[in-house]
Design an enzyme around this catalytic site. Structure first.
Site, PDB file in Angstrom:
ATOM      1  N   LYS A  55      13.469 -14.168 -10.410  1.00 13.11           N
ATOM      2  CA  LYS A  55      13.244 -13.079 -11.375  1.00 13.11           C
ATOM      3  C   LYS A  55      12.237 -13.517 -12.431  1.00 13.11           C
ATOM      4  CE  LYS A  55      14.297 -10.118  -9.952  1.00 13.11           C
ATOM      5  NZ  LYS A  55      14.763 -10.241  -8.619  1.00 13.11           N
ATOM      6  N   GLU A 104      18.062 -16.839  -7.454  1.00 13.54           N
ATOM      7  CA  GLU A 104      17.670 -15.470  -7.780  1.00 13.54           C
ATOM      8  C   GLU A 104      17.176 -15.387  -9.232  1.00 13.54           C
ATOM      9  OE1 GLU A 104      16.844 -12.929  -6.396  1.00 13.54           O
ATOM     10  OE2 GLU A 104      17.109 -11.285  -7.796  1.00 13.54           O
ATOM     11  N   HIS A 125      16.921 -36.427  -7.380  1.00 14.35           N
ATOM     12  CA  HIS A 125      16.173 -36.971  -6.245  1.00 14.35           C
ATOM     13  C   HIS A 125      14.713 -36.506  -6.284  1.00 14.35           C
ATOM     14  CE1 HIS A 125      19.830 -38.612  -4.625  1.00 14.35           C
ATOM     15  NE2 HIS A 125      20.410 -37.451  -4.814  1.00 14.35           N
ATOM     16  N   TRP A 181      -2.961  -2.663  -1.426  1.00 15.55           N
ATOM     17  CA  TRP A 181      -2.530  -4.026  -1.732  1.00 15.55           C
ATOM     18  C   TRP A 181      -3.294  -4.899  -0.751  1.00 15.55           C
ATOM     19  CZ3 TRP A 181       0.133  -8.095   0.693  1.00 15.55           C
ATOM     20  CH2 TRP A 181       0.700  -9.040  -0.175  1.00 15.55           C
ATOM     21  N   ARG A 223       5.161   0.264  -5.859  1.00 12.87           N
ATOM     22  CA  ARG A 223       5.156  -0.528  -4.628  1.00 12.87           C
ATOM     23  C   ARG A 223       4.269  -1.767  -4.758  1.00 12.87           C
ATOM     24  NH1 ARG A 223       6.488   2.675   0.047  1.00 12.87           N
ATOM     25  NH2 ARG A 223       5.052   1.479   1.313  1.00 12.87           N
ATOM     26  N   CYS A 253       0.817  -1.215   0.000  1.00 14.66           N
ATOM     27  CA  CYS A 253       0.000   0.000   0.000  1.00 14.66           C
ATOM     28  C   CYS A 253       0.851   1.266   0.000  1.00 14.66           C
ATOM     29  CB  CYS A 253      -0.872   0.035   1.245  1.00 14.66           C
ATOM     30  SG  CYS A 253      -1.890  -1.419   1.456  1.00 14.66           S
ATOM     31  N   GLU A 307       8.636 -14.087 -10.948  1.00 10.18           N
ATOM     32  CA  GLU A 307       8.024 -12.832 -10.492  1.00 10.18           C
ATOM     33  C   GLU A 307       7.387 -12.061 -11.635  1.00 10.18           C
ATOM     34  OE1 GLU A 307      10.386 -10.608  -6.920  1.00 10.18           O
ATOM     35  OE2 GLU A 307      11.505 -10.820  -8.756  1.00 10.18           O
ATOM     36  N   ASN A 365      -1.807   1.980   5.799  1.00  8.65           N
ATOM     37  CA  ASN A 365      -0.911   0.888   5.389  1.00  8.65           C
ATOM     38  C   ASN A 365      -0.634   0.052   6.625  1.00  8.65           C
ATOM     39  OD1 ASN A 365      -0.748   2.267   3.017  1.00  8.65           O
ATOM     40  ND2 ASN A 365       1.420   2.791   3.190  1.00  8.65           N
ATOM     41  N   GLY A 366      -0.587  -1.268   6.462  1.00  7.74           N
ATOM     42  CA  GLY A 366      -0.299  -2.133   7.612  1.00  7.74           C
ATOM     43  C   GLY A 366      -1.472  -3.039   7.908  1.00  7.74           C
ATOM     44  N   LYS A 408       6.679  -4.012  -3.831  1.00 10.94           N
ATOM     45  CA  LYS A 408       8.101  -3.679  -3.743  1.00 10.94           C
ATOM     46  C   LYS A 408       8.561  -3.688  -2.299  1.00 10.94           C
ATOM     47  CE  LYS A 408      11.981  -2.042  -5.466  1.00 10.94           C
ATOM     48  NZ  LYS A 408      12.764  -3.089  -6.144  1.00 10.94           N
TER      49      LYS A 408
HETATM   50  C1  G6P Z   1       9.476  -8.089  -1.960  1.00 10.09           C
HETATM   51  C2  G6P Z   1      10.044  -7.688  -3.312  1.00 10.09           C
HETATM   52  C3  G6P Z   1      11.350  -8.428  -3.569  1.00 10.09           C
HETATM   53  C4  G6P Z   1      12.320  -8.163  -2.434  1.00 10.09           C
HETATM   54  C5  G6P Z   1      11.709  -8.543  -1.083  1.00 10.09           C
HETATM   55  C6  G6P Z   1      12.570  -8.068   0.072  1.00 10.09           C
HETATM   56  O1  G6P Z   1       9.042  -9.392  -1.990  1.00 10.09           O
HETATM   57  O2  G6P Z   1       9.113  -7.976  -4.330  1.00 10.09           O
HETATM   58  O3  G6P Z   1      11.921  -7.974  -4.788  1.00 10.09           O
HETATM   59  O4  G6P Z   1      13.487  -8.883  -2.642  1.00 10.09           O
HETATM   60  O5  G6P Z   1      10.444  -7.912  -0.925  1.00 10.09           O
HETATM   61  O6  G6P Z   1      12.577  -6.666   0.059  1.00 10.09           O
HETATM   62  P1  G6P Z   1      13.677  -5.805   0.739  1.00 10.09           P
HETATM   63  O7  G6P Z   1      13.240  -4.385   0.522  1.00 10.09           O
HETATM   64  O8  G6P Z   1      13.694  -6.177   2.187  1.00 10.09           O
HETATM   65  O9  G6P Z   1      14.973  -6.101   0.076  1.00 10.09           O
END
Ligand code: G6P
Length: 612
Positions: A489, A485, A508, A75, A27, A2, A492, A102-103, A607
């Site tokens: 990517k 990672e 396995h 969100w 975000r 949010c 996501e 937010n929260g 984000k």
């Molecule tokens: C969310 C984002 C990710 C990020 C993660 C941790 O899930 O979509 O891209 O890696 O949060 O965020 P931070 O700000 O703690 O690195």
């Protein structure tokens, strides 16, 4: 997650609120709304979906004029994304109070039941509406200002919040409050703003105040007053944004993500350079003195998402260089797993945003148990940065695309610095090796720049493989961590199912998922493991997989079964994860583009994840 923006001043607030909401889009959100004082009183316009839908609704409402209002991108947590559940929420039978939040309010059900007994009728399924009615309930019939009521109200809330509240009682005033959720106050000339992050205020002001937990602010066009929990006025330092607006714009690229991928050489350079002085790695100002690094018995790395993947690479490099036990743990698991922490432990918290709720909570837990905490954070003065015992900033600049790229690369660089300094402090590296590592780290940005030259190749490969329903990433050691990672990517942003597997572990179980045409991306950057990984490549290729191999110039194994080989520029093996991720970020990006996905704002993702 949010986003909040609010404005009070002398000019029309609506375009400012809309601009602020657009800048918060990154975000992640699923609905949006505004509340503003217009000729018709306190008007609310809100809708499910994108901000363009909200703009349309505001146009239909006749583009009302207002000099004070609040806006929100939601969100969904409590209740599905819908018009009704969107913020702002009105409080009271006549809707005299509007709230954005937010929260998560954890005791919302209890409060809702109590308020219903007092006749309040709820329109939504949200926890936030409870706050709106609670404020109305506490305010009605009392001769106190809104801020006093909000202070009382937040005292009754459990959970986390950043709140923006307006009331018909004073149509120039916004009251803001925060606990465990970021909120800043932008300071302008004859106007002031509230926002959940800097991007929402930067087009109007560079000066801001950070609200701390349990504080409440009264924001008016000509002044801002901040109160603590006891209602005493607090003097707040004024901060200034250090980056300029262009850093948060696309600069000619189709997407922020591509721009940020391309910015990685600079992000890594800006993170490393200030830390290397006269051939020495300097981390003392982060609290990482040699004395401390010598006495550490155990290192905990705590993070979420990509930051955790950076931590997994960091763990391997730290254990290899420093011979000290190191674990990388998901923050949300760490905090509830009764972790064994002692005063001789170092806890490294990694977070791009510096606001991730689980990482912040896990860090507090480690601090309470006596560990020294150091934060690797990108956003200056974020909550984790302010609360950690020491901070090592990554200087990636504002990262707008939800899927992190440059933030992740800068985190790796910061971890290499810690690993090398720790090894030096513990006498495991000599002066010559320090000089060599410094040279290697300073050369890393150029290596990344060269790795980016594969952009056209990755675009072609993406068009060939964008129709696959499942992709596997294989690797060992550092390559496994980098594969995690790379896989994240892809899933996501392109919504293609993918998994990263330790290359030796595939057989396995997961190998049963390999079939004719399955795409497998194999990573092989560690010479001693080349042959082992080749065996695993042959296992999948002989079951029909089409293999892309990402490897180094030194690779001399048998790659005849691979459909394509991406060779990375030469770099020391221990830093190879910084290069191997580059083609795979590009692959994910171009597959998402081929599949017409919303690359910068993938569905359901946020984000900055400020709730548990
Ligand atoms: C969310 C984002 C990710 C990020 C993660 C941790 O899930 O979509 O891209 O890696 O949060 O965020 P931070 O700000 O703690 O690195």
């Amino acid at each position: 997650m949010c986003g909040i923006v609010g404005f009070t001043g002398q000019v029309n607030a609506l375009p400012i609120l809309m601009k602020g909401l657009y800048s918060l889009e990154y975000r992640g959100y699923d609905s949006a709304g505004i509340a503003a004082f217009t000729g018709h009183g306190l008007e609310v316009v809100k809708t499910k979906g994108r901000i363009v839908n909200l703009e349309e609704k505001i146009r239909e409402a006749g583009n009302p004029y207002s000099t004070c209002g609040i806006g929100h991108t939601r969100w969904a947590t409590h209740g599905s994304p819908s018009d009704r559940n969107s913020h702002p929420h009105l409080g009271g039978p006549d809707g005299k109070v509007a709230v954005v939040h937010n929260g998560i309010i954890e005791n919302y059900l209890f409060l809702r039941q109590q308020l219903e007994k007092h006749g309040y009728v709820f329109q939504s399924e949200t926890d936030t509406e409870t706050v709106a009615h609670l404020i109305d309930y506490l305010h009605t019939g009392r001769q106190e200002d809104l801020a006093q009521t909000v202070l009382k109200a937040v005292g009754l809330l459990r959970g986390s919040y950043a709140l923006g509240v307006v009331s018909m009682a004073d149509q120039q005033e916004i009251v803001a409050a925060r606990r465990d959720n970021p909120l800043i106050i932008g300071l302008g000339e004859g106007e002031n703003m509230i926002a959940s992050d800097i991007t929402a205020i930067i087009s109007r002001t560079r000066k801001y105040i950070i609200l701390d937990d349990n504080e409440v602010a009264v924001v008016r066009p000509d002044r801002v007053t901040v109160y603590n929990q006891l209602g005493d006025v607090v003097d707040k330092p004024v901060q200034e944004v250090s980056w300029d607006l262009s850093a948060a714009e696309k600069g000619g690229y189709a997407h922020f993500m591509l721009k940020e991928i391309m910015e990685q050489p600079r992000a890594v350079s800006d993170t490393v350079r200030p830390r290397i002085q006269d051939g020495h790695i300097m981390l003392e100002d982060s609290g990482l003195t040699d004395e401390r690094l010598r006495s550490i018995e155990h290192i905990h790395i705590i993070a979420c998402g990509s930051a955790l993947h950076a931590g997994m690479v960091g763990r391997a490099v730290i254990e290899d260089l420093c011979r000290v036990r190191c674990e990388a743990t998901v923050a949300s698991e760490f905090r509830y797993s009764n972790p064994i922490i002692s005063e001789k432990d170092l806890c490294i918290v990694i977070s791009q945003s510096g606001e991730t709720a689980d990482s912040l909570a896990a860090m507090r837990q480690a601090q309470a148990a006596g560990a020294f905490t150091v934060a690797i954070v990108n956003v200056v003065s974020s909550s984790i940065a302010r609360e950690a015992d020491g901070v090592l900033y990554t200087w990636a600049g504002p990262e707008i695309a939800v899927a992190t790229t440059k933030g992740y690369s800068a985190q790796l660089a910061a971890l290499y610095l810690i690993a090398a300094r720790t090894a030096l402090a513990r006498g495991l590296l000599g002066a010559d090796q320090e000089a060599e590592i410094c040279r290697d780290l300073l050369a890393l940005p150029e290596g990344i720049r060269q790795a980016l030259d594969c952009v056209k190749t990755m675009q072609c490969l993406a068009s060939l493989y964008s129709n696959r329903s499942s992709v596997f990433y294989l690797g060992r050691g550092l390559d496994y961590a980098a594969g995690m990672e790379a896989s994240l990517k892809l899933k996501e942003i392109s919504y293609v199912h993918s998994e990263a597997y330790a290359a030796g572990e595939l057989k396995h179980g997961t190998i049963s998922l390999i079939e004719e045409g399955t795409l497998v991306v194999a990573l092989a950057t560690q010479e001693r493991l080349f042959e082992k990984t080749v065996s695993n490549i042959r296992e999948v290729a002989s079951r029909g997989a089409e293999v892309i191999l990402v490897t180094t110039d030194e690779f001399d194994g048998d790659a005849s079964v691979c459909k394509s080989i991406i060779r990375l520029p030469t770099c020391p093996e221990r830093f190879s994860a910084s290069l191997s991720i580059i083609p795979l970020q590009l692959l994910a990006y171009y597959i998402a583009v081929e599949r017409s996905c919303d690359v910068d704002k993938p569905r359901n993702l946020a984000k900055s994840v400020t709730v548990e």
